[in-house]
Design a protein around this motif. Structure first.
Motif, mmCIF file in Angstrom:
data_model
loop_
_atom_site.group_PDB
_atom_site.id
_atom_site.type_symbol
_atom_site.label_atom_id
_atom_site.label_comp_id
_atom_site.label_asym_id
_atom_site.label_seq_id
_atom_site.Cartn_x
_atom_site.Cartn_y
_atom_site.Cartn_z
ATOM 1 N N LEU A 1 0.816 -1.207 0.000
ATOM 2 C CA LEU A 1 0.000 0.000 0.000
ATOM 3 C C LEU A 1 0.851 1.258 0.000
ATOM 4 O O LEU A 1 0.342 2.353 0.244
ATOM 5 C CB LEU A 1 -0.929 -0.002 1.223
ATOM 6 N N LEU A 2 2.149 1.080 -0.257
ATOM 7 C CA LEU A 2 3.058 2.219 -0.286
ATOM 8 C C LEU A 2 3.862 2.188 -1.573
ATOM 9 O O LEU A 2 4.100 1.125 -2.149
ATOM 10 C CB LEU A 2 4.024 2.174 0.903
ATOM 11 N N SER A 3 4.302 3.348 -1.995
ATOM 12 C CA SER A 3 5.203 3.398 -3.144
ATOM 13 C C SER A 3 6.573 2.885 -2.710
ATOM 14 O O SER A 3 6.927 2.925 -1.525
ATOM 15 C CB SER A 3 5.330 4.827 -3.657
ATOM 16 N N SER A 4 7.340 2.387 -3.671
ATOM 17 C CA SER A 4 8.685 1.912 -3.335
ATOM 18 C C SER A 4 9.529 3.048 -2.767
ATOM 19 O O SER A 4 10.366 2.844 -1.886
ATOM 20 C CB SER A 4 9.367 1.325 -4.570
ATOM 21 N N GLY A 5 9.281 4.256 -3.234
ATOM 22 C CA GLY A 5 10.021 5.396 -2.723
ATOM 23 C C GLY A 5 9.719 5.667 -1.258
ATOM 24 O O GLY A 5 10.605 6.034 -0.480
ATOM 25 N N ALA A 6 8.449 5.469 -0.859
ATOM 26 C CA ALA A 6 8.070 5.694 0.535
ATOM 27 C C ALA A 6 8.739 4.680 1.451
ATOM 28 O O ALA A 6 9.213 5.011 2.538
ATOM 29 C CB ALA A 6 6.551 5.617 0.675
ATOM 30 N N VAL A 7 8.775 3.421 1.012
ATOM 31 C CA VAL A 7 9.416 2.380 1.813
ATOM 32 C C VAL A 7 10.902 2.676 1.951
ATOM 33 O O VAL A 7 11.473 2.625 3.044
ATOM 34 C CB VAL A 7 9.190 0.997 1.170
ATOM 35 N N THR A 8 11.524 2.975 0.828
ATOM 36 C CA THR A 8 12.966 3.256 0.845
ATOM 37 C C THR A 8 13.284 4.443 1.743
ATOM 38 O O THR A 8 14.227 4.396 2.541
ATOM 39 C CB THR A 8 13.453 3.545 -0.586
ATOM 40 N N LYS A 9 12.499 5.497 1.642
ATOM 41 C CA LYS A 9 12.755 6.693 2.436
ATOM 42 C C LYS A 9 12.644 6.401 3.927
ATOM 43 O O LYS A 9 13.466 6.865 4.732
ATOM 44 C CB LYS A 9 11.776 7.792 2.041
ATOM 45 N N THR A 10 11.649 5.606 4.314
ATOM 46 C CA THR A 10 11.421 5.318 5.728
ATOM 47 C C THR A 10 12.561 4.484 6.310
ATOM 48 O O THR A 10 13.051 4.758 7.410
ATOM 49 C CB THR A 10 10.082 4.579 5.901
ATOM 50 N N ILE A 11 13.006 3.481 5.548
ATOM 51 C CA ILE A 11 14.099 2.637 6.038
ATOM 52 C C ILE A 11 15.416 3.392 6.014
ATOM 53 O O ILE A 11 16.242 3.266 6.927
ATOM 54 C CB ILE A 11 14.181 1.342 5.214
ATOM 55 N N ARG A 12 15.611 4.196 4.961
ATOM 56 C CA ARG A 12 16.858 4.971 4.876
ATOM 57 C C ARG A 12 16.959 5.950 6.050
ATOM 58 O O ARG A 12 18.049 6.197 6.575
ATOM 59 C CB ARG A 12 16.910 5.713 3.545
ATOM 60 N N ALA A 13 15.824 6.480 6.492
ATOM 61 C CA ALA A 13 15.836 7.391 7.632
ATOM 62 C C ALA A 13 16.296 6.671 8.893
ATOM 63 O O ALA A 13 17.057 7.224 9.702
ATOM 64 C CB ALA A 13 14.444 7.983 7.838
ATOM 65 N N LEU A 14 15.838 5.418 9.073
ATOM 66 C CA LEU A 14 16.281 4.642 10.235
ATOM 67 C C LEU A 14 17.776 4.370 10.158
ATOM 68 O O LEU A 14 18.503 4.528 11.156
ATOM 69 C CB LEU A 14 15.508 3.322 10.307
ATOM 70 N N LEU A 15 18.241 3.960 8.989
ATOM 71 C CA LEU A 15 19.675 3.708 8.829
ATOM 72 C C LEU A 15 20.483 4.976 9.066
ATOM 73 O O LEU A 15 21.564 4.942 9.673
ATOM 74 C CB LEU A 15 19.950 3.170 7.421
#
Length: 859
Positions: free
Chosen positions: A200-214
């Protein structure tokens, strides 16, 4: 017929239980409940408030440039039942929302985007009618208001809020540092992550959220080790594995290890995470960094991350401190019988002393901790009880197994000052425990393990990562952990429990300090044990809760502790009063001590004996159910004043000896179902009440007990609602309407700890608190001395209930159900009557030990 002098009868197992599995009749769909019936003004205000909340959440996420957020949806108390959850028309997949977790009962957490939140507000405005439409009731012919599903779901919501920093971090870094300075700490934070739904999310949204954690982790310079709490072999065994990370700051600035859960692997690669490194760290490399500035920087950075659900402080691993009273005499235990297959109890502890009295009872030793790094006092006392409680405590002859068990020494804990160097994080500890249990199980057939340590302090209502790890190991290796409930100490202890129930209620009313069980005592698949008083102490009445035993309930009001056993009383130093529980000191002499640590192995010995009697082939569910089914509480705990409180201290009571669980008096019969309930099926077992207990008016006399234990799917993300599937059990008697002849079925059992018929508990919260719903262990009872109903036709029903938003597992759910019917007077030939009735119907029955042999051959 007087059955008192006749031989005992074995428990009966139904071998062809699958014949009683059937597809349930689907009840007709009903109307949707209007939580604002007759209050359209109140509904309009509620609707506006919810819309404002949703739009405010969307704006907040947009301002923070976060592509996804997590919203807490708290149900009003009258809407706790699963049928009212707003997941079909409001927070649904079609509206771009996903249910990702929960907190307390009825507190849901959903994933949504700013756009989805705004569009849901618009949908509510358009479809949640201010006034319900009027429809004609086909039965009465009257016009009635009928709420739409959108209005019903909207009205069920009590409150909404966005997951924020305050939800993620609830402690000060100085508190954590104080814990990290303790030598028995497993030195890492636990970081719970939300389980993203990328569909239910764009690939960009997933990437951005995980990249923020990293990025948050990378912003903290210096050494660090980050990896999943649960090792991979355990994660495969859970219904929904946790996304919890263990994070430890290292004093060596050059060592940085990063391993995120495999569920995020694809997104991790896309986000450009560094490659996984090995984790072979020396003690110096693994040393924790206690620099307050680094810890504050780490915690503050993580507290701002959308993907982070919560941050937990490090846990200490502690066996507790109990006074030991040396008695001086050298211990002498009988030798194990050379020609007997003794049961084996695994002792997960700090090691067992190599004593002449104990050595013949040792079936194996891991040898994990060198002798110089051990403290064997705790483990040796447990081992002495397991091998020789009957001999060392002749005053307990009525309560403990007459024959000892052999021991497998799982010495996984070094002495207290070395524990942080043995286990650098939670992952290391659970990985080591998994490996040790696998070795004991595969090489020595051990299925029962005593664990008398606390992994952290009390956490009321929580399902911790430790409990999750223990449950995962239990399911993976088909074993049962017997776990101590934990001890109160010092000023936190209670006064002695009075024999008078009214005085006990007054005593408990004055207790305000937290007394909850310690992790991993909330594990769903374990048997958690509280402590009761031994005989012989006037100020501590026998079998009543000790002054120090901790209390439940467990996660989601599940019954914890499960059982209780004798743990000794607090000694009176002025008079030299002993504890009433003796075992062995490391020097081979007899000593006294006390604690739930020592009540647990007495239950473990009985469970290991039961497993051995059933040829080590009985299911975990059956072993668990047998232990619960015949456990009993002291009489004063069963009256109306204490029946709802006592289970929090003693669970279902003290179990009898193992052999007593496998037989009945001739005036009783126990029938066992031990099988799998497939998806889309229910168990429905119909039978006739024993004729000797049926009155001329067709009323049914006697007493009946029903115990059900099952292994449901678990998801720790839902905390109090971690059990995702429920098996509900009923014993119903036929009712025939004298006017219409219509047949119905009335439930006739009381939930354990209540005096209320199961079907009379209507409010969801009431059913939860009484263990009637959403508990993997259920015991129900009815006493009918004068007879009940007007029909001898009965049926046992076991049926599933699935949490809203989940599905019943395709592999089914394993369960064991034990049904005992008995004559209260002990006179009627119930066993023979009932068995003959069932055999004549063509039902395949076998004595329980014969059934074990049949299964062994089949295997």
């Amino acid at each position: 017929m007087d059955t008192n002098n006749q031989p005992l009868r074995p428990v009966q197992v139904v071998l062809d239980g699958d014949r009683f599995l059937k597809t349930p009749d689907r009840p007709p769909g009903g109307s949707h409940k209007d939580f604002f019936a007759g209050d359209d003004v109140g509904f309009a205000q509620h609707k506006n408030r919810v819309r404002a909340d949703l739009e405010g959440f969307a704006e907040t996420l947009q301002e923070r440039r976060e592509p996804v957020g997590f919203v807490h949806v708290d149900m009003r108390e009258s809407a706790l039942a699963k049928s009212h959850r707003p997941l079909d028309r409001l927070f649904s997949a079609s509206n771009k929302f996903t249910l990702v977790g929960g907190d307390a009962d009825g507190q849901l957490i959903v994933q949504g985007t700013p756009r989805a939140l705004k569009e849901l507000s618009d949908l509510i405005e358009e479809r949640a009618e201010s006034t319900p439409r009027m429809v004609t009731n086909k039965k009465t012919g009257r016009e009635e208001p009928r709420a739409s599903e959108v209005r019903s779901e909207l009205g069920a919501i009590g409150d909404l809020r966005l997951h924020t920093r305050e939800d993620r971090l609830k402690f000060d870094p100085d508190q954590a540092l104080a814990i990290l300075r303790q030598p028995n700490v497993i030195g890492s934070y636990i970081i719970d992550l939300f389980r993203l739904d990328p569909s239910l999310l764009s690939s960009g949204a997933v990437t951005k959220t995980i990249r923020a954690l990293l990025g948050a982790l990378s912003a903290v310079p210096g050494g660090m080790i980050v990896r999943p709490v649960l090792p991979e072999p355990l994660r495969d065994r859970l219904f929904q594995p946790t996304l919890a990370l263990s994070v430890r700051l290292l004093s060596n600035p050059s060592r940085r290890v990063l391993q995120l859960p495999r569920e995020l692997e694809a997104a991790i690669a896309e986000a450009g995470a560094p490659a996984f490194e090995g984790i072979q760290l020396t003690a110096a490399e693994a040393a924790a960094d206690l620099d307050p500035a680094r810890h504050r920087k780490l915690l503050n950075a993580l507290a701002e991350q959308t993907l982070v659900r919560s941050i937990e402080m490090p846990f200490v691993v502690d066996e507790g401190t109990s006074p030991s009273i040396p008695l001086g005499a050298k211990a002498s235990l009988s030798l194990p019988a050379a020609d007997f297959d003794h049961p084996i109890l695994g002792v997960v502890d700090g090691g067992i002393a190599a004593l002449p009295a104990l050595t013949p009872w040792i079936a194996g030793t891991l040898g994990l901790v060198p002798e110089a790094e051990r403290n064997v006092s705790h483990g040796t006392f447990i081992a002495g009880l397991a091998a020789g409680a009957y001999q060392l405590n002749p005053h307990l002859a009525d309560y403990v197994e007459a024959q000892g068990v052999k021991l497998y020494d799982l010495d996984i804990f070094p002495r207290r000052d070395l524990r942080s160097t043995y286990y650098i994080d939670h992952h290391a500890f659970l990985d080591q425990l998994d490996t040790c249990i696998e070795k004991a199980r595969s090489k020595h057939g051990v299925r029962v393990f005593n664990f008398s340590f606390a992994c952290g302090g009390p956490q009321p209502g929580s399902y911790t990562v430790y409990a999750e790890g223990f449950d995962a190991i239990a399911r993976k290796h088909d074993v049962i952990f017997v776990i101590s409930a934990g001890n109160l100490t010092g000023a936190d202890t209670r006064p002695p429990w009075p024999a008078d129930a009214g005085a006990a209620v007054q005593m408990l009313a004055g207790q305000s300090q937290p007394q909850s069980i310690t992790p991993p005592g909330e594990a769903f698949h374990g048997l958690t044990v509280g402590a009761v008083n031994p005989p012989g102490f006037a100020d501590h009445p026998v079998l009543l809760p000790t002054t120090y035993t901790r209390r439940g309930p467990g996660t989601g009001y599940s019954r914890k502790p499960d059982l209780a056993h004798i743990g000794g009383v607090t000694p009176d130093t002025a008079t030299g009063n002993r504890t009433g529980l003796s075992s062995l000191a490391p020097d081979g002499t007899v000593c006294d001590s006390l604690g739930t640590s020592y009540a647990a192995p007495l239950v473990g010995v009985t469970l290991a004996t039961l497993d051995q009697r059933l040829l080590r082939r009985a299911s975990r569910e059956l072993l668990h159910a047998l232990m619960i089914h015949q456990a009993r509480r002291e009489h004063s705990l069963t009256g109306k004043q204490l029946s709802h409180i006592a289970p929090e201290f003693v669970g279902y009571g003290v179990p009898p000896r193992a052999d007593a669980m496998l037989v009945d008096d001739p005036s009783a019969i126990t029938i066992v179902f031990d099988q799998v309930l497939p998806a889309g099926r229910i168990l429905e077992f119909d039978f006739s009440w024993p004729q000797s207990l049926v009155t001329p008016a067709a009323a049914c006399r006697g007493a009946v007990d029903l115990t059900v234990v099952y292994t449901p799917p678990i998801d720790r993300a839902f905390n109090d609602e971690a059990l995702r599937v429920e098996l509900d059990a009923h014993l119903r008697q036929q009712v025939i309407d004298p006017d219409t002849g219509e047949i119905s079925w009335a439930g006739q059992l009381d939930a354990d700890g209540t005096s209320t018929l199961q079907g009379m508990l209507k409010r969801e919260k009431e059913m939860l608190r009484n263990g009637v719903k959403w508990s993997p262990v259920k015991r129900l009872h009815a006493a009918m001395p004068k007879g009940r109903g007007a029909s001898s036709d009965w049926k046992l029903v076991v049926e599933p209930l699935v949490r809203k938003g989940d599905v019943f597992p395709g592999t089914g759910v394993k369960f064991a159900a034990l049904l005992t019917i008995r004559d209260i007077a002990g006179m009627a030939p119930v066993h023979d009557e009932m068995r003959n009735h069932l055999v004549n119907r063509g039902i395949s029955l076998a004595d329980i030990q014969v059934a074990a042999r049949v299964r062994q051959v089949a295997a």
